[in-house]
Each structure stands twice: as structure tokens, then as C-alpha cells.
Design a protein around this motif. Sequence first.
Motif, short mmCIF file in Angstrom:
data_model
loop_
_atom_site.label_atom_id
_atom_site.label_comp_id
_atom_site.label_asym_id
_atom_site.label_seq_id
_atom_site.Cartn_x
_atom_site.Cartn_y
_atom_site.Cartn_z
N VAL A 1 98.55 121.31 60.66
CA VAL A 1 98.12 122.36 61.60
C VAL A 1 99.27 122.76 62.50
N VAL A 2 99.96 121.77 63.07
CA VAL A 2 101.04 122.07 64.02
C VAL A 2 102.21 122.78 63.33
N ALA A 3 102.43 122.47 62.06
CA ALA A 3 103.52 123.13 61.33
C ALA A 3 103.31 124.64 61.26
N GLY A 4 102.05 125.08 61.28
CA GLY A 4 101.78 126.51 61.24
C GLY A 4 102.13 127.24 62.52
N PHE A 5 102.36 126.53 63.62
CA PHE A 5 102.74 127.15 64.88
C PHE A 5 104.24 127.11 65.12
N GLY A 6 104.99 126.54 64.20
CA GLY A 6 106.43 126.53 64.34
C GLY A 6 106.95 125.19 64.82
N PRO A 7 108.28 125.01 64.80
CA PRO A 7 108.88 123.72 65.14
C PRO A 7 108.94 123.43 66.63
N HIS A 8 108.54 124.38 67.47
CA HIS A 8 108.64 124.17 68.92
C HIS A 8 107.48 123.37 69.49
N VAL A 9 106.51 122.95 68.65
CA VAL A 9 105.39 122.12 69.11
C VAL A 9 105.60 120.71 68.55
N PRO A 10 106.08 119.79 69.36
CA PRO A 10 106.34 118.43 68.86
C PRO A 10 105.04 117.65 68.66
N VAL A 11 105.09 116.71 67.71
CA VAL A 11 103.96 115.82 67.42
C VAL A 11 104.46 114.39 67.50
N SER A 12 103.78 113.57 68.26
CA SER A 12 104.13 112.15 68.37
C SER A 12 102.92 111.31 67.99
N GLY A 13 103.18 110.04 67.66
CA GLY A 13 102.10 109.16 67.25
C GLY A 13 102.25 108.76 65.80
N PRO A 14 101.28 108.03 65.26
CA PRO A 14 101.37 107.57 63.87
C PRO A 14 101.35 108.72 62.87
N GLN A 15 102.13 108.58 61.81
CA GLN A 15 102.16 109.61 60.77
C GLN A 15 100.88 109.61 59.95
N THR A 16 100.30 108.44 59.77
CA THR A 16 99.09 108.31 58.96
C THR A 16 97.97 107.74 59.82
N LEU A 17 96.83 108.39 59.77
CA LEU A 17 95.68 107.96 60.57
C LEU A 17 94.41 108.31 59.80
N THR A 18 93.77 107.29 59.25
CA THR A 18 92.59 107.52 58.42
C THR A 18 91.37 107.81 59.28
N ALA A 19 90.62 108.81 58.90
CA ALA A 19 89.37 109.17 59.59
C ALA A 19 88.37 109.62 58.54
N ARG A 20 87.13 109.76 58.98
CA ARG A 20 86.08 110.24 58.08
C ARG A 20 85.38 111.41 58.74
N GLY A 21 85.21 112.47 57.99
CA GLY A 21 84.53 113.64 58.53
C GLY A 21 84.73 114.84 57.62
N ARG A 22 84.55 116.02 58.19
CA ARG A 22 84.72 117.26 57.44
C ARG A 22 86.11 117.83 57.75
N PRO A 23 87.02 117.72 56.82
CA PRO A 23 88.41 118.09 57.10
C PRO A 23 88.58 119.55 57.54
N LEU A 24 87.88 120.49 56.88
CA LEU A 24 88.05 121.90 57.23
C LEU A 24 87.57 122.19 58.64
N ALA A 25 86.42 121.61 59.00
CA ALA A 25 85.90 121.83 60.35
C ALA A 25 86.83 121.24 61.40
N LEU A 26 87.35 120.03 61.14
CA LEU A 26 88.26 119.41 62.10
C LEU A 26 89.60 120.16 62.15
N LYS A 27 90.05 120.67 61.03
CA LYS A 27 91.29 121.45 61.03
C LYS A 27 91.13 122.70 61.89
N ARG A 28 89.97 123.35 61.78
CA ARG A 28 89.73 124.52 62.60
C ARG A 28 89.66 124.15 64.09
N ALA A 29 89.03 123.00 64.41
CA ALA A 29 88.92 122.57 65.80
C ALA A 29 90.29 122.28 66.40
N ILE A 30 91.15 121.57 65.66
CA ILE A 30 92.49 121.26 66.16
C ILE A 30 93.33 122.53 66.28
#
Length: 431
Positions: free
Chosen positions: A304-333
Amino acid sequence: MLRLRDITPRGLYARSLLLILAPVLLILGLMTWYYYSSHIAEMNRKLGQGIARDAALIRDACINPEYGPADYARIQYLLETEFTCALPENAVPISALRQGFSYNDTLNSELAARLGDRVFVGQVPKEPKLHIRFAASASTAEIIIDRKRALVINAHFFIVWVIFFSLLMVALAIGFLNQQVRSILRLSRAARAFGRGRDLEGFRPSGATEVRDAARAIIDMKNRLTSFAEQRTAMLAGVSHDLRTPLTRLKLTLALMPESDDLKAARSDLNDMAMMLDEYLAFARGEEGDEAAEFDLGALVHDVVAGFGPHVPVSGPQTLTARGRPLALKRAITNLVSNALKYASHARVTLVNGPHWAEVIVDDDGPGIPADRYEEAFRPFSRLDDARSQNASGSGLGLTLARDTARMHGGDVRLAPSPLGGLRAILRLPH
């Protein structure tokens, strides 16, 4: 003030188990106390009285040999069956006798009442015999009897049987309780899964009648909510789709008109309407066919953040397992990051992997929102009249849809002041 609930367990299973065990242990304790302090004590007192009476008869025979035939027969019977007399020179030394045994005081008091105070009762360690020594004429006499003649030695059998049957009843009660609580726990898991938009595989009403009724009510509620959501989504998709045709016609008409300030304002309004319809259609399409599954939340956030360009940094774990509806959560983020960049010049995204929750934190350096207006920001179509809304377009649904999506997954979205000086949006999801 101390309340009962402060000292009792909080769980239903623990409370039910306490309701079963507490009366059983109380009754068992009272029965044991009464049995030993009243019934067994009285029986041993009667036995002590019998021993004291017979010992007195033998002592009187030693002092006064002139006794009748009936007494003689009784003494002979006692000496042949229950009592053994020992001469002083053949008696066991007092130092070898141990005085302490069950109901020693009861037997001593009965013997003292019959034979006087100079009575000694002892037992050779590891021998089932009692030695009763008393004054007889000018010397000391001793009689020996079996310990079972003075004590009720099988009294513990009653307690053993009581404990055995109590444990049996408790085991049966716990087995029954496990079945009832298991049904309630399954109902709780099913309700939690339904609240997160998932079905609990193999769930069906079970347990007591009241639990079955509650399960059926939850299933009916889930079906009604699902039907309502489907109807709402279909209606929203249909309305949004139908409005695109006249909107396109209006855009074409305006394009053929001569340029003016009013025409520019009308085009801006049409662009806002088109953007709103795109969001509505994206929301409707995201609800359809998006099934709950295990996915990598870390990869989704980076995508998601890659779609806004490199000026939005992301920190934290690279992999984080979750359960849910990926499309809905992608839209929310996406809505949260877009909302941050809309009102600020810099934004930052942080992933947090907690013991029970996974969090996506979006910080910005914008003007922020007053703390007393956080909840107002989540209202649909809300456009706060402050610096955060100036020169910003949008439908006012970004935060609303993000919170709805998070709550659909059993989580939430909340706002807080950001360390960057603006607003912090925290999307929390359960593991």
C-alpha cells in the motif's frame, strides 16, 4: 468494602466448580467432625466403661477372694477370653510403655472413676495390646487386653467410603459441567467469529435448552446482518453505477461550454462527485468475494505504502501474519495513509507486532484534530471545519470505512496526537 465477587473466581467454569466443591467439602467436613466428636467418642466412652467395670471386678477379686459363683464365672471368662493378668515381677517395665494413643484420655478417665487415680495405661510400640496397671491390695496388678477391645479401630472405613462417593459425585458433576461450559465456549467463539465476518466451521447449537436458544438467536442475527450488508452493498453499487452515466453526460456538456469561473466551479464539483462514486464503487467491489484468510499484513502494508511513493517510510517487522479480508484491510490502510498525506506534507507508517494485537500506526505532521472531536471525525461524510479540512477534497468516508473494516475483524481504529505534531491513526487487529 470487600465484595463477594472480589474473592470469587471470575470465570463461569471456576464459579460453577466452586458451587459444586464448596458444599461437598463443607458437608464432608461437618460429617467427619460430628462422626468423630460425637458418635465415635461416645462409642469409645462406652467401651472404656466396660473395660473399667471388668478391671474393677478383677481388682476386687484380688483384694477380696471371697466372691460369689457368678462373679467367679465372669472373672474366669474374662481371664480366658479378653484379659491377661501379669504378676509384678513379670510385667513390662513402665519405661517400655507408651501412653499416647487415640482416646487415651477417655479410657483413663473411666478407669480412674472405677479404680482410683493410681492407674497407668500404656502400650508397647508396634503391639496391638494395652497394659492397664493399678493398685491391688498391697501390690500392683496389671491386666493386658487387645487394643480393639478399647477402641473402634474400623471407624476410618466410614470416612473412606464417604470420601470415595463424594469424589465420584464430584467427578460426575465436573463431567456434566464440562459439557455445559464447552457449549457456552463454542457459542462464544462462534459469536466472535461472526462478528469478524467469518463462519465457525462445524458450529451448531448444542448444550442446554437456553444455550441452544441463544445459539439459534445469534445465528439468526448473523444471517440478518449478512443479508442487510449484502443488500446495502448491492444498492450502493447499483446507485453508484447508475449515477456515472448522467455524471459523464454532465462532464461532456460542460466540456462544450465556453470557459468561465462558474464553469470551473461546476467542473470541480463534478470531479468531487466522480471521486465519491469511485470510492463507493471501490467499497462495494471490496465487500464482494473477499473471503477471510491468513495473509501477510506486513507485505500488504508495504504494498500500500509503495503506491504513495518513497517519501512515506515504513518501520517495523517485514512479515506479520494476520487473518481477515485482505482487500477490505488494504482499502482501510490506503484510506488512512491517503488521509494523512491529504492534510500533511509528511507521513510515517509503523507496524507493531504485539502479543495479542497487530497494529498499523499512521503518523502525520499536519494540523491534527482536537481530542474532543476524535469521534466526530469517524462520522460518515464528516468534514471538520478547521485547518484540516481546508483545500481538501474527499467524501468524508475514509476514517468511517477504515473503522468499520477494523471492527468487522474484531479490532478498531482510534486517533491520538502524533509525535510528528499532527494526527496519529492506529488500526488494531487481533492475532
